[in-house]
Design a protein around this motif. Structure first.
Motif, short mmCIF file in Angstrom:
data_model
loop_
_atom_site.label_atom_id
_atom_site.label_comp_id
_atom_site.label_asym_id
_atom_site.label_seq_id
_atom_site.Cartn_x
_atom_site.Cartn_y
_atom_site.Cartn_z
N SER A 1 -7.89 -43.88 -73.46
CA SER A 1 -6.81 -43.20 -73.13
C SER A 1 -6.53 -42.30 -74.15
CB SER A 1 -5.34 -43.79 -72.64
OG SER A 1 -4.52 -42.98 -72.55
N LEU A 2 -6.40 -42.90 -75.52
CA LEU A 2 -6.19 -42.11 -76.82
C LEU A 2 -7.47 -41.13 -77.16
CD1 LEU A 2 -4.30 -41.04 -79.18
CD2 LEU A 2 -5.19 -43.38 -80.50
N THR A 3 -8.56 -41.78 -77.09
CA THR A 3 -9.88 -40.99 -77.68
C THR A 3 -10.05 -39.93 -76.68
OG1 THR A 3 -11.28 -42.75 -76.47
CG2 THR A 3 -10.74 -42.78 -78.81
N ASP A 4 -9.83 -40.00 -75.12
CA ASP A 4 -9.98 -39.10 -74.46
C ASP A 4 -9.20 -37.82 -74.74
OD1 ASP A 4 -11.79 -40.32 -72.82
OD2 ASP A 4 -10.56 -40.51 -71.04
N TYR A 5 -7.80 -38.05 -74.92
CA TYR A 5 -7.03 -36.94 -75.58
C TYR A 5 -7.43 -36.37 -76.71
CZ TYR A 5 -2.62 -34.86 -77.46
OH TYR A 5 -1.85 -34.00 -77.95
N ALA B 1 -7.01 -31.61 -72.53
CA ALA B 1 -6.00 -32.78 -72.29
C ALA B 1 -4.93 -32.36 -73.27
CB ALA B 1 -6.59 -33.96 -72.72
N GLN B 2 -5.23 -32.01 -74.63
CA GLN B 2 -4.22 -31.52 -75.74
C GLN B 2 -3.58 -30.48 -75.24
OE1 GLN B 2 -5.84 -31.70 -79.67
NE2 GLN B 2 -7.85 -32.72 -78.86
N LYS B 3 -4.06 -29.17 -74.80
CA LYS B 3 -3.33 -28.10 -74.11
C LYS B 3 -2.38 -28.48 -73.08
CE LYS B 3 -4.09 -23.64 -72.42
NZ LYS B 3 -5.03 -22.54 -71.95
N PHE C 1 1.36 -36.46 -84.75
CA PHE C 1 2.64 -37.10 -84.11
C PHE C 1 2.15 -38.19 -82.80
CE2 PHE C 1 5.50 -37.13 -80.51
CZ PHE C 1 6.49 -37.86 -80.93
N ILE C 2 1.16 -37.58 -82.08
CA ILE C 2 0.56 -38.24 -80.89
C ILE C 2 -0.12 -39.55 -81.16
CG2 ILE C 2 -0.92 -38.29 -79.04
CD1 ILE C 2 1.72 -37.08 -78.33
N ILE C 3 -0.97 -39.24 -82.39
CA ILE C 3 -1.84 -40.26 -82.94
C ILE C 3 -0.95 -41.73 -83.47
CG2 ILE C 3 -3.59 -41.20 -84.67
CD1 ILE C 3 -4.66 -38.19 -84.36
N TYR D 1 -7.75 -39.19 -68.88
CA TYR D 1 -7.72 -37.81 -68.42
C TYR D 1 -8.74 -37.46 -67.00
CZ TYR D 1 -8.16 -32.72 -68.93
OH TYR D 1 -7.78 -31.45 -68.67
N ASP D 2 -9.68 -38.34 -66.94
CA ASP D 2 -10.73 -37.98 -65.67
C ASP D 2 -10.18 -38.35 -64.49
OD1 ASP D 2 -12.46 -36.67 -67.58
OD2 ASP D 2 -13.84 -38.48 -67.74
N ASN D 3 -9.12 -39.06 -64.40
CA ASN D 3 -8.59 -39.63 -63.31
C ASN D 3 -7.35 -38.49 -62.63
OD1 ASN D 3 -9.93 -41.85 -63.50
ND2 ASN D 3 -8.06 -43.13 -64.06
#
Length: 531
Positions: A268-272, A278-280, A303-305, A331-333
């Motif tokens: 979930s974190l690495t996808d972002y 996803a970041q946008k 901040f997110i990390i 993200y892909d879901n």
């Protein structure tokens, strides 16, 4: 009519009053009948509460000038408690340094009952939220809790500058365990505590339980530390690495692929971080929710990390994974249209930032917006669980800097993927409280002397002191990364129990945390040592 049990004169009086209603009982509704029964039982309970408080007060009176009663009350499960102060030496090696008042709590059942000693590493809960450990119910015990020196009501009132090493010189394991020794010795000398003794605590409280065994072996019959980390480095990666590599790895979500909760958490974190879209989406959500506020994309990324890692630590520490594993956002879901991106952004941001205080409501919201049913049973059970009662203030960080060590989060899995730089990792590692204390308070670390000495003590325990200890850890709890090594648990005098799916809790009576089998395993180990 229901029968009232006879046990003391007060109950006989209540029974006599109750008999007045017999003639009319045939015409009473069952609701009226139940109300009379409840009133009778309530009066009996009130009398019992008062008797237990008076018994505790009488016990404390035998300690004379050493004790000052602060107040009486009851815990959240209606057990009677007495709050009091115990006079301690500031320096147990030098009485000339004076005394201070140490805050304590007593629940008293009887002189032949077992006594549970709660070794608090922080401040004791506020009176209105006071809660006695589950072990008291399980073993029908007296209960004594001691607040750690330098904490809320147990300050030493020293004349030194608070930022000087001299001010904190007595904030050590040696002095804290001597506090426990003085209290236990005084209570045993009253002859009102003739039963066996169990010492217990969770997390830092559990560290103190273990250190008490180390400094005063066999003063207590069984020492039971829960979730206690033992670090022999000032900045240790063991706990942070356990979080990333071990927490949730045995909780399989998809049997066909072997995918685990651990896999989904970090995906979930690495996808972002790997996906600009996803970041946008998250960036646009933040801007929408904060109109007129300038949002820096790079600052938001950091901040997110930071938030994701710290709340992942909290989720694995305090919550059964079954409560949150279904809402981990990948993200892909999500659809890539505007509606799908908005739903992803909400889900990811909420999941990344939800904390203890808003956990239940956010889980419910995440399930609803993602079309999942709400597991009201689990959520309702959670809603009745108190958040951690620890008052984590400067006294803890000072002691961690002096001798207990502290943990680093392990960012290497992000670095290996090119998602974090060395400079960013240094930024996080150098913003720790222990770094600031080392620099600003001139506190020096003991280079692992205390912890290495404790490990040596455990290694020689079977042939020397035969001190009986039960260490309990949770399989998913990141703090288990600081557990005692397996070879230090000889299973004769020292046991190490790992609870499947276990978290950072000693709530033995709550099946969200301990199954009946797990509970029995721990209780059985303690009972065997008490024999």
């Amino acid at each position: 009519m229901r029968k009232i049990l006879n046990s003391n004169p007060f109950r006989l009086i209540i029974s006599a009053i109750f008999l007045v209603f017999i003639a009319a009982s045939c015409s009473m509704s069952s609701d009226e009948d139940d109300r009379i029964y409840d009133i009778a039982n309530y009066l009996i309970y009130k009398q019992s509460l008062k008797q237990n408080q008076n018994a505790a007060i009488n016990v404390l009176a035998k300690l004379g000038d050493k004790v000052e009663i602060a107040s009486t009350g009851k815990d959240t499960n209606n057990k009677s408690v007495v709050f009091f102060y115990f006079t301690q030496l500031v320096d147990h090696n030098d009485p000339s340094k004076g005394t201070f008042q140490q805050y304590c709590v007593l629940h008293y059942k009887g002189k032949d009952n077992i006594t549970v000693l709660q070794t608090n590493g922080y401040s004791i809960r506020e009176k209105e939220n006071y809660m006695i450990d589950d072990m008291t119910d399980i073993f029908d015990t007296n209960y004594l809790e001691v607040e750690h020196r330098y904490n809320k009501r147990s300050g030493l009132d020293l004349e030194y500058d608070i930022k000087s090493p001299e001010y904190w010189q007595y904030n050590t394991t040696e002095q804290a365990t001597a506090d426990l020794h003085e209290i236990v010795t005084a209570f045993k000398e009253t002859s009102d505590f003739n039963g066996k003794w169990i010492s217990t605590g969770t997390s830092k409280n559990g560290i103190l339980t273990a250190m008490y065994a180390y400094k005063y072996p066999n003063e207590i019959d069984v020492y039971v530390p829960y979730c206690a980390p033992f670090l022999n480095e000032l900045k240790s990666l063991s706990i942070g690495t356990y979080l990333v590599e071990e927490s949730g790895k045995n909780d399989v979500i998809d049997e066909s692929t072997g995918t685990t909760v651990r896999d989904l958490m970090w995906k979930s974190l690495t996808d972002y971080l790997e996906n600009p879209d996803a970041q946008k989406a998250v960036f646009n959500l933040i801007k929408e929710k904060n109109p007129g506020v300038e949002v820096n994309e790079n600052a938001l990324r950091i901040f997110i990390i930071d938030y994701f890692m710290s709340t992942a630590f909290s989720k694995f520490s305090y919550f059964n994974v079954d409560l949150w594993k279904d809402v981990i956002p990948l993200y892909d879901n999500y659809e890539k249209d505007e509606e799908g991106q908005s739903l992803y952004a909400q889900s990811f941001y909420i999941f990344a930032t939800m904390e203890y205080s808003n956990f239940a409501s956010n889980i419910q919201y995440l399930r609803e917006i993602n079309g999942l049913s709400v597991d009201s049973r689990s959520l309702n059970s959670y809603m009745h669980i108190e958040p951690p009662a620890e008052v984590v203030d400067i006294a803890y960080f000072i002691q961690a800097t002096k001798e207990l060590g502290y943990y680093l989060l392990d960012w290497n899995f992000l670095k290996e993927k090119g998602l974090m730089t060395d400079a960013e990792i240094d930024y996080f590692n150098n913003s720790l409280n222990i770094v600031k204390l080392t620099e600003d308070y001139h506190i020096e670390y003991d280079n692992g002397a205390l912890m290495n000495g404790f490990f040596d003590f455990l290694a020689g325990n079977s042939s020397n002191d035969k001190c009986r200890m039960v260490f309990v850890y949770g399989e998913n709890d990141p703090w288990t990364g600081g557990a005692i090594a397996d070879n230090l648990a000889d299973n004769t005098y020292v046991k190490k129990i790992i609870i499947k799916k276990g978290v950072h809790s000693s709530s033995l009576n709550n099946e969200l945390y301990y199954s009946k089998e797990d509970r029995e395993k721990i209780v059985s180990a303690i009972k065997n040592f008490l024999q």
